[in-house]
Design a protein around this motif. Sequence first.
Motif, PDB file in Angstrom:
ATOM      1  N   HIS A  70     -12.298 -31.729 110.114  1.00 42.12           N
ATOM      2  CA  HIS A  70     -11.202 -31.298 110.809  1.00 42.12           C
ATOM      3  C   HIS A  70     -11.442 -31.562 112.306  1.00 42.12           C
ATOM      4  O   HIS A  70     -10.749 -32.293 112.838  1.00 42.12           O
ATOM      5  N   SER A  71     -12.755 -31.092 112.799  1.00 42.53           N
ATOM      6  CA  SER A  71     -12.872 -31.117 114.013  1.00 42.53           C
ATOM      7  C   SER A  71     -12.935 -32.827 114.502  1.00 42.53           C
ATOM      8  O   SER A  71     -12.455 -33.227 115.496  1.00 42.53           O
ATOM      9  N   THR A 107      -9.588 -34.225 114.601  1.00 42.69           N
ATOM     10  CA  THR A 107      -8.740 -33.588 115.482  1.00 42.69           C
ATOM     11  C   THR A 107      -9.378 -34.206 117.118  1.00 42.69           C
ATOM     12  O   THR A 107      -8.605 -34.772 118.005  1.00 42.69           O
ATOM     13  N   HIS A 156      -6.718 -36.580 119.542  1.00 39.07           N
ATOM     14  CA  HIS A 156      -6.753 -36.161 120.869  1.00 39.07           C
ATOM     15  C   HIS A 156      -7.260 -37.293 121.877  1.00 39.07           C
ATOM     16  O   HIS A 156      -6.597 -37.741 122.875  1.00 39.07           O
TER      17      HIS A 156
END
Length: 159
Positions: free
Chosen positions: A26-27, A30, A34
């Motif tokens: 997930h990191s 993300t 971004h």
Amino acid sequence: MTEEQSREEQGRDEALRDMMETGREHSAATIMFHTAVSASQGLNPTESKTLDLLVKHGPLTAKDLVAHTGLAPASVTGLVDRLSAKGFVRRTKHATDKRRVTIELNREKISELASFFDTWAKDVVAACDEFSTEDLRTVTRFLAVMTEVQREAAARLSR
């Protein structure tokens, strides 16, 4: 230790491993999201997330940004310099203490970023349909705790 306790401990260990792996994935997703949004506007991810902090909290001092980001004061100064040069923020006199400076958004410039997040927000809401309200509250509580853990880790690295 009973056999049942041993199974429970193994199950917890497995759940923690799965959570850590999913968290890493997930990191990474993300950061990639971004990074892509930021790059489309000539920003780096730290600059983009700083703008997000200013959207959420309103004008902040450099000291406030240090506290929110965990970055070193010198890094925040450079960050604000870059955002100012790109037209996303401006330094203004503090409302109550004229010796202090606040960093505030250029609302016209920031509106260009909003469109990138509209579709994403709709996708997130749709993905949450399968979860109960209680599930969502648990995830929110978990994310709040993990956010604080990350801020503390960033602050340790900046010291």
